[in-house]
Write an enzyme that holds these catalytic residues in place. Structure first.
Site, PDB file in Angstrom:
ATOM      1  N   ASN A   1       1.052  -6.594   5.599  1.00  0.00           N
ATOM      2  CA  ASN A   1       0.860  -6.274   4.107  1.00  0.00           C
ATOM      3  C   ASN A   1       1.466  -7.107   3.208  1.00  0.00           C
ATOM      4  O   ASN A   1       1.560  -6.790   2.049  1.00  0.00           O
ATOM      5  CB  ASN A   1       0.723  -4.888   3.834  1.00  0.00           C
ATOM      6  CG  ASN A   1      -0.463  -4.068   4.380  1.00  0.00           C
ATOM      7  OD1 ASN A   1      -1.548  -4.762   4.649  1.00  0.00           O
ATOM      8  ND2 ASN A   1      -0.417  -2.763   4.681  1.00  0.00           N
TER       9      ASN A   1
ATOM     10  N   HIS B   1      13.164   0.941   9.543  1.00  0.00           N
ATOM     11  CA  HIS B   1      12.500  -0.151  10.017  1.00  0.00           C
ATOM     12  C   HIS B   1      13.264  -1.118   9.587  1.00  0.00           C
ATOM     13  O   HIS B   1      14.032  -1.333   9.047  1.00  0.00           O
ATOM     14  CB  HIS B   1      11.408  -0.382   9.192  1.00  0.00           C
ATOM     15  CG  HIS B   1       9.979   0.274   9.320  1.00  0.00           C
ATOM     16  ND1 HIS B   1       9.851   1.122  10.478  1.00  0.00           N
ATOM     17  CD2 HIS B   1       9.046   0.565   8.682  1.00  0.00           C
ATOM     18  CE1 HIS B   1       8.757   1.491  10.347  1.00  0.00           C
ATOM     19  NE2 HIS B   1       8.099   1.122   9.330  1.00  0.00           N
TER      20      HIS B   1
ATOM     21  N   THR C   1       4.354  -0.328  11.920  1.00  0.00           N
ATOM     22  CA  THR C   1       3.034  -0.366  12.369  1.00  0.00           C
ATOM     23  C   THR C   1       2.501  -1.749  12.502  1.00  0.00           C
ATOM     24  O   THR C   1       1.686  -2.014  13.671  1.00  0.00           O
ATOM     25  CB  THR C   1       2.217   0.214  11.162  1.00  0.00           C
ATOM     26  OG1 THR C   1       2.774   1.306  10.584  1.00  0.00           O
ATOM     27  CG2 THR C   1       0.850   0.197  11.247  1.00  0.00           C
TER      28      THR C   1
ATOM     29  N   ASN D   1      -2.548   0.514   7.715  1.00  0.00           N
ATOM     30  CA  ASN D   1      -2.390   1.132   6.629  1.00  0.00           C
ATOM     31  C   ASN D   1      -3.511   1.315   5.518  1.00  0.00           C
ATOM     32  O   ASN D   1      -3.021   1.703   4.353  1.00  0.00           O
ATOM     33  CB  ASN D   1      -1.055   1.220   5.921  1.00  0.00           C
ATOM     34  CG  ASN D   1      -0.110   1.611   6.851  1.00  0.00           C
ATOM     35  OD1 ASN D   1      -0.136   2.345   7.659  1.00  0.00           O
ATOM     36  ND2 ASN D   1       1.231   0.940   6.949  1.00  0.00           N
TER      37      ASN D   1
HETATM   38  O1  CDP Z   1       4.088   1.672   6.326  1.00  0.00           O
HETATM   39  P1  CDP Z   1       4.723   0.545   6.920  1.00  0.00           P
HETATM   40  O2  CDP Z   1       6.050  -0.106   6.401  1.00  0.00           O
HETATM   41  O3  CDP Z   1       4.681   0.369   8.469  1.00  0.00           O
HETATM   42  O4  CDP Z   1       3.528  -0.615   6.551  1.00  0.00           O
HETATM   43  P2  CDP Z   1       3.003  -1.452   5.566  1.00  0.00           P
HETATM   44  O5  CDP Z   1       4.012  -1.806   4.205  1.00  0.00           O
HETATM   45  O6  CDP Z   1       1.799  -0.905   5.098  1.00  0.00           O
HETATM   46  O7  CDP Z   1       2.844  -2.954   6.155  1.00  0.00           O
HETATM   47  C1  CDP Z   1       2.088  -3.018   7.361  1.00  0.00           C
HETATM   48  C2  CDP Z   1       2.835  -4.038   8.207  1.00  0.00           C
HETATM   49  O8  CDP Z   1       3.146  -5.137   7.698  1.00  0.00           O
HETATM   50  C3  CDP Z   1       4.416  -3.340   8.552  1.00  0.00           C
HETATM   51  O9  CDP Z   1       4.490  -2.312   9.524  1.00  0.00           O
HETATM   52  C4  CDP Z   1       5.121  -4.795   8.616  1.00  0.00           C
HETATM   53  O10 CDP Z   1       5.102  -4.956  10.164  1.00  0.00           O
HETATM   54  C5  CDP Z   1       4.510  -5.733   8.119  1.00  0.00           C
HETATM   55  N1  CDP Z   1       5.104  -6.107   6.773  1.00  0.00           N
HETATM   56  C6  CDP Z   1       5.831  -7.147   6.698  1.00  0.00           C
HETATM   57  O11 CDP Z   1       6.281  -7.832   7.690  1.00  0.00           O
HETATM   58  N2  CDP Z   1       6.517  -7.491   5.604  1.00  0.00           N
HETATM   59  C7  CDP Z   1       6.202  -7.095   4.388  1.00  0.00           C
HETATM   60  N3  CDP Z   1       6.837  -7.180   3.222  1.00  0.00           N
HETATM   61  C8  CDP Z   1       5.506  -5.749   4.282  1.00  0.00           C
HETATM   62  C9  CDP Z   1       4.891  -5.280   5.468  1.00  0.00           C
END
Ligand code: CDP
Length: 326
Positions: A110, A300, A245, A133
């Site tokens: 995302n 994370h 995620t 998500n």
């Molecule tokens: O809730 P979570 O932080 O796991 O996920 P999210 O912000 O909805 O984004 C989905 C996934 O995209 C994350 O789990 C990261 O693996 C990746 N991501 C990333 O690599 N760099 C970002 N700036 C945002 C998300």
């Protein structure tokens, strides 16, 4: 303070686009990529020593023995719970995707790096697409595409964006989103932490009442998978309280895909000369936390995951797409 899947008021650290990040980005951009099928197969069989990837896709009705205890896994708390009532009826009777292989897969994170990327067509051209998500697609089609075969749903999304479906308007927008992805698997990790167990019960209740209306949605519930997956990642030098995620989707992709393309994995506030928001859909940013300009959850370690993805990219095991698509 708002609690979420992470079970506490999340900590954010500021991430900068420092020299180390820049060097990694350059290394990725300069690498002449070629797919390494053997490398991907090796990764797959290594992973299988630590966990059953099909259980990571979903438990099946055989796994739900009423009254059985399950251990939750979360950053700060380890707790036990009974398997929630109403789960069994929602579980598939058979494993999903067993012995199914897809030639090319898009795994879509995302990150705001997707804004103006024009990657939508390329993402959609894959045989299989993962998203995270309950991500917004509408209005971002040109950059993120629409193809969705698996999308994750952390329980807290129901609290954060849909007011726990208490109001009709929230219910309506939740249901609009549910039908908007076409035919797909909704992957709901319900055992991550006990902090969201009330919401989990509501989700199960909702789907028990309504799943017949949503024939396009196949529900999937991974079991208590995080400890074993974390053990695997530890052998790859990733020591995180909780794998993101997006990286979990890579684990599934490595199980069922023959070539993996990753988009929207970029945890830095800047790419070359352009500054970028954390999420491509910036309305998803947590408005209750306004004291950070660019943060990630403390447990994370997305910058560590980025270095890992760089290695996988250079090894030809994934192709990490940064910047504009051709
Ligand atoms: O809730 P979570 O932080 O796991 O996920 P999210 O912000 O909805 O984004 C989905 C996934 O995209 C994350 O789990 C990261 O693996 C990746 N991501 C990333 O690599 N760099 C970002 N700036 C945002 C998300």
């Amino acid at each position: 303070a708002q609690e979420d899947d992470y079970g506490e008021e999340s900590y954010y650290s500021i991430v900068r686009y420092d020299d180390k990040a820049k060097a990694n980005v350059e290394e990725i951009l300069q690498h002449h990529w070629a797919a390494n099928k053997t490398g991907l197969l090796q990764t797959r069989s290594e992973m299988r020593k630590f966990f059953n990837p099909y259980k990571m896709i979903t438990m099946t009705s055989d796994d739900d023995t009423r009254g059985q205890l399950k251990r939750f896994y979360s950053a700060k708390a380890k707790a036990m719970t009974l398997i929630p009532p109403g789960l069994r009826k929602l579980l598939p009777t058979k494993q999903l995707f067993s012995n199914q292989y897809f030639k090319t897969c898009s795994v879509v994170g995302n990150s705001g790096i997707l804004i103006n990327s024009s990657c939508g067509a390329e993402i959609d051209a894959a045989d299989f697409a993962f998203r995270c998500n309950f991500a917004t697609v509408k209005g971002y089609e040109k950059d993120v595409g629409t193809k969705t075969d698996v999308i994750t749903f952390n329980p807290s999304i129901l609290d954060r964006f849909y007011g726990r479906l208490k109001k009709d308007t929230d219910k309506k927008s939740f249901e609009e989103r549910l039908v908007s992805y076409g035919k797909y698997v909704l992957w709901i990790p319900i055992f991550s932490t006990h902090y969201v167990s009330r919401t989990v019960h509501e989700i199960l209740e909702y789907f028990n009442l309504n799943f017949k209306r949503f024939t396009n949605v196949q529900l999937a519930f991974p079991g208590n998978i995080l400890p074993d997956i974390s053990d695997y990642w530890l052998t790859q030098g990733i020591d995180e309280e909780r794998i993101s995620t997006g990286l979990l989707m890579f684990n599934i992709a490595a199980t069922i895909c023959e070539e993996i393309h990753m988009y929207g994995f970029y945890p830095f506030p800047q790419f070359q000369e352009t500054s970028i928001p954390y999420h491509y859909d910036d309305s998803r940013r947590n408005k209750t936390r306004n004291n950070y300009d660019y943060g990630y959850r403390r447990f994370h370690q997305l910058p560590d995951e980025f270095v890992l993805l760089k290695k996988l990219h250079k090894a030809g095991i994934v192709k990490l797409h940064l910047g504009k698509c051709p």
